[in-house]
Write a protein that holds these residues in place. Structure first.
Motif, PDB file in Angstrom:
ATOM      1  N   UNK A   9       0.827  -1.210   0.000  1.00  0.00           N
ATOM      2  CA  UNK A   9       0.000   0.000   0.000  1.00  0.00           C
ATOM      3  C   UNK A   9       0.859   1.257   0.000  1.00  0.00           C
ATOM      4  N   UNK A  10       0.345   2.297  -0.605  1.00  0.00           N
ATOM      5  CA  UNK A  10       1.054   3.568  -0.673  1.00  0.00           C
ATOM      6  C   UNK A  10       0.482   4.516   0.384  1.00  0.00           C
ATOM      7  N   UNK A  11       1.355   5.065   1.218  1.00  0.00           N
ATOM      8  CA  UNK A  11       0.955   6.054   2.215  1.00  0.00           C
ATOM      9  C   UNK A  11       1.467   7.411   1.757  1.00  0.00           C
ATOM     10  N   UNK A  12       0.564   8.350   1.561  1.00  0.00           N
ATOM     11  CA  UNK A  12       0.926   9.666   1.037  1.00  0.00           C
ATOM     12  C   UNK A  12       0.504  10.764   1.991  1.00  0.00           C
ATOM     13  N   UNK A  13       1.240  11.845   1.955  1.00  0.00           N
ATOM     14  CA  UNK A  13       0.861  13.017   2.746  1.00  0.00           C
ATOM     15  C   UNK A  13       1.252  14.296   2.009  1.00  0.00           C
ATOM     16  N   UNK A  14       0.626  15.379   2.411  1.00  0.00           N
ATOM     17  CA  UNK A  14       0.928  16.700   1.871  1.00  0.00           C
ATOM     18  C   UNK A  14       1.156  17.651   3.027  1.00  0.00           C
ATOM     19  N   UNK A  15       2.257  18.356   2.985  1.00  0.00           N
ATOM     20  CA  UNK A  15       2.607  19.328   4.025  1.00  0.00           C
ATOM     21  C   UNK A  15       2.478  20.727   3.458  1.00  0.00           C
ATOM     22  N   UNK A  16       1.837  21.618   4.213  1.00  0.00           N
ATOM     23  CA  UNK A  16       1.694  23.022   3.825  1.00  0.00           C
ATOM     24  C   UNK A  16       2.240  23.898   4.941  1.00  0.00           C
ATOM     25  N   UNK A  17       3.206  24.729   4.611  1.00  0.00           N
ATOM     26  CA  UNK A  17       3.841  25.580   5.617  1.00  0.00           C
ATOM     27  C   UNK A  17       2.941  26.762   5.968  1.00  0.00           C
ATOM     28  N   UNK A  18       2.855  27.069   7.245  1.00  0.00           N
ATOM     29  CA  UNK A  18       2.099  28.235   7.705  1.00  0.00           C
ATOM     30  C   UNK A  18       3.011  29.433   7.911  1.00  0.00           C
ATOM     31  N   UNK A  19       4.263  29.177   8.226  1.00  0.00           N
ATOM     32  CA  UNK A  19       5.246  30.242   8.423  1.00  0.00           C
ATOM     33  C   UNK A  19       6.488  29.925   7.612  1.00  0.00           C
ATOM     34  N   UNK A  20       7.261  30.906   7.224  1.00  0.00           N
ATOM     35  CA  UNK A  20       8.471  30.630   6.442  1.00  0.00           C
ATOM     36  C   UNK A  20       9.503  29.886   7.299  1.00  0.00           C
ATOM     37  N   UNK A  21      10.272  29.027   6.676  1.00  0.00           N
ATOM     38  CA  UNK A  21      11.313  28.308   7.403  1.00  0.00           C
ATOM     39  C   UNK A  21      11.765  27.054   6.689  1.00  0.00           C
ATOM     40  N   UNK A  22      12.635  26.313   7.346  1.00  0.00           N
ATOM     41  CA  UNK A  22      13.167  25.059   6.820  1.00  0.00           C
ATOM     42  C   UNK A  22      12.398  23.903   7.439  1.00  0.00           C
ATOM     43  N   UNK A  23      11.906  23.006   6.613  1.00  0.00           N
ATOM     44  CA  UNK A  23      11.061  21.920   7.104  1.00  0.00           C
ATOM     45  C   UNK A  23      11.456  20.583   6.472  1.00  0.00           C
ATOM     46  N   UNK A  24      11.248  19.535   7.244  1.00  0.00           N
ATOM     47  CA  UNK A  24      11.249  18.172   6.720  1.00  0.00           C
ATOM     48  C   UNK A  24      10.152  17.418   7.448  1.00  0.00           C
ATOM     49  N   UNK A  25       9.480  16.537   6.754  1.00  0.00           N
ATOM     50  CA  UNK A  25       8.386  15.768   7.338  1.00  0.00           C
ATOM     51  C   UNK A  25       8.810  14.300   7.365  1.00  0.00           C
ATOM     52  N   UNK A  26       8.695  13.682   8.530  1.00  0.00           N
ATOM     53  CA  UNK A  26       9.106  12.298   8.665  1.00  0.00           C
ATOM     54  C   UNK A  26       7.931  11.365   8.887  1.00  0.00           C
ATOM     55  N   UNK A 123      14.878  22.644  -1.596  1.00  0.00           N
ATOM     56  CA  UNK A 123      13.428  22.470  -1.565  1.00  0.00           C
ATOM     57  C   UNK A 123      12.887  22.220  -0.165  1.00  0.00           C
ATOM     58  N   UNK A 124      13.757  22.274   0.862  1.00  0.00           N
ATOM     59  CA  UNK A 124      13.261  22.158   2.230  1.00  0.00           C
ATOM     60  C   UNK A 124      12.974  23.523   2.857  1.00  0.00           C
ATOM     61  N   UNK A 125      13.188  24.592   2.101  1.00  0.00           N
ATOM     62  CA  UNK A 125      12.840  25.935   2.582  1.00  0.00           C
ATOM     63  C   UNK A 125      11.476  26.322   2.007  1.00  0.00           C
ATOM     64  N   UNK A 126      10.535  26.608   2.893  1.00  0.00           N
ATOM     65  CA  UNK A 126       9.161  26.882   2.489  1.00  0.00           C
ATOM     66  C   UNK A 126       8.774  28.320   2.797  1.00  0.00           C
ATOM     67  N   UNK A 127       7.914  28.841   1.946  1.00  0.00           N
ATOM     68  CA  UNK A 127       7.241  30.109   2.190  1.00  0.00           C
ATOM     69  C   UNK A 127       5.821  29.814   2.674  1.00  0.00           C
ATOM     70  N   UNK A 128       5.176  30.736   3.347  1.00  0.00           N
ATOM     71  CA  UNK A 128       3.801  30.480   3.826  1.00  0.00           C
ATOM     72  C   UNK A 128       2.871  30.067   2.684  1.00  0.00           C
ATOM     73  N   UNK A 129       2.151  28.974   2.891  1.00  0.00           N
ATOM     74  CA  UNK A 129       1.232  28.469   1.882  1.00  0.00           C
ATOM     75  C   UNK A 129       1.844  27.504   0.900  1.00  0.00           C
TER      76      UNK A 129
END
Length: 251
Positions: A9-26, A123-129
């Motif tokens: 089975x495939x497990x998928x997720x979508x992350x949306x940043x609320x504030x600017x910064x560096x993110x990774x989702x585990x 691509x780990x640096x996100x802007x809001x939205x």
């Protein structure tokens, strides 16, 4: 979770940043267990069999073969693989690596996990939205970690040309390897440069991994010709630094 016929089975997720910064989702939803009770592990390319990471270390996409981590216990292997769609056909480098996998969690337990985007990459640096998605595949196979590795390679990633050990003795294998290494044409031996050709990387060059290899082979095979034609030439490569110093002294 998106079930696919004949595939994990495939497990998928979508992350949306609320504030600017560096993110990774585990993804850390795989079962955690005591590594002391496990029969084997895999976190490419360093940790395999009974080797277990000394710390929660991440293997970037560019550092491993198949992007998966596995734990074997009581004849069953469980683990986690990155979905093949997340690793496009290309040569991954540390500059373009998109994700990482990990076997040991911060508590010291064996718990397969995956992280994306790879923290610190562009691509780990996100802007809001800004949003990013990712997918993983849970793995469970009856058999050891290598059987699970092979099944994921064949059935999920589509590899077909996997090496298989032939039904012959270790001595016969050594004889076959020696015959190949002593064949000048097929092994790429360059008698003038006293090494095996390195033309795949640099034209007109040779590379010798270790001078002990042909010497050991000559001893194992009790064959003076291997010593004369391979070991002796490799071990008698001139000391360039010494020659330069002698030439300067004679000026």
């Amino acid at each position: 979770m998106h079930p696919v016929a004949s595939e994990p089975p495939r497990i998928s997720w979508t992350f949306t940043a609320r504030t600017p910064g560096w993110y990774t989702v585990g993804y850390t939803g795989a079962p955690a267990s005591n590594p002391a009770t496990a029969d084997g592990f895999l976190q490419p390319l360093i940790w395999q069999e009974k080797r277990f990471p000394r710390a929660p270390l991440t293997t970037a996409e560019s550092m491993g073969g198949l992007p998966l981590t596995l734990v074997t216990r009581a004849g069953v292997t469980q683990g986690l693989s990155v979905d093949p769609r997340e690793s496009p056909y290309r040569l991954p480098t540390i500059a373009n690596a998109r994700f990482g996998v990990m076997l040991r969690n911060p508590k010291g337990e064996a718990q397969p996990a995956a992280f994306a985007p790879l923290f610190g990459q562009v691509d780990s640096h996100f802007q809001p939205g800004q949003s990013a998605g990712f997918s993983v595949r849970p793995v469970i196979v009856t058999g050891d970690w290598y059987q699970a590795f092979a099944e994921v390679a064949r059935n999920l990633f589509g590899f077909t040309d996997l090496r298989r050990n032939v039904d012959q003795s270790l001595n016969a294998t050594i004889d076959t390897m020696t015959a190949f290494a002593m064949d000048d044409a097929h092994s790429g031996w360059d008698a003038d440069l006293k090494g095996f050709d390195y033309n795949t990387d640099v034209k007109g060059t040779v590379k010798v991994v270790s001078a002990l290899h042909p010497l050991s082979t000559a001893l194992i095979q009790d064959d003076p010709e291997i010593y004369r034609l391979r070991a002796l030439p490799i071990n008698r490569v001139p000391d360039v630094a010494h020659e330069v110093s002698v030439q300067r002294a004679n000026r």
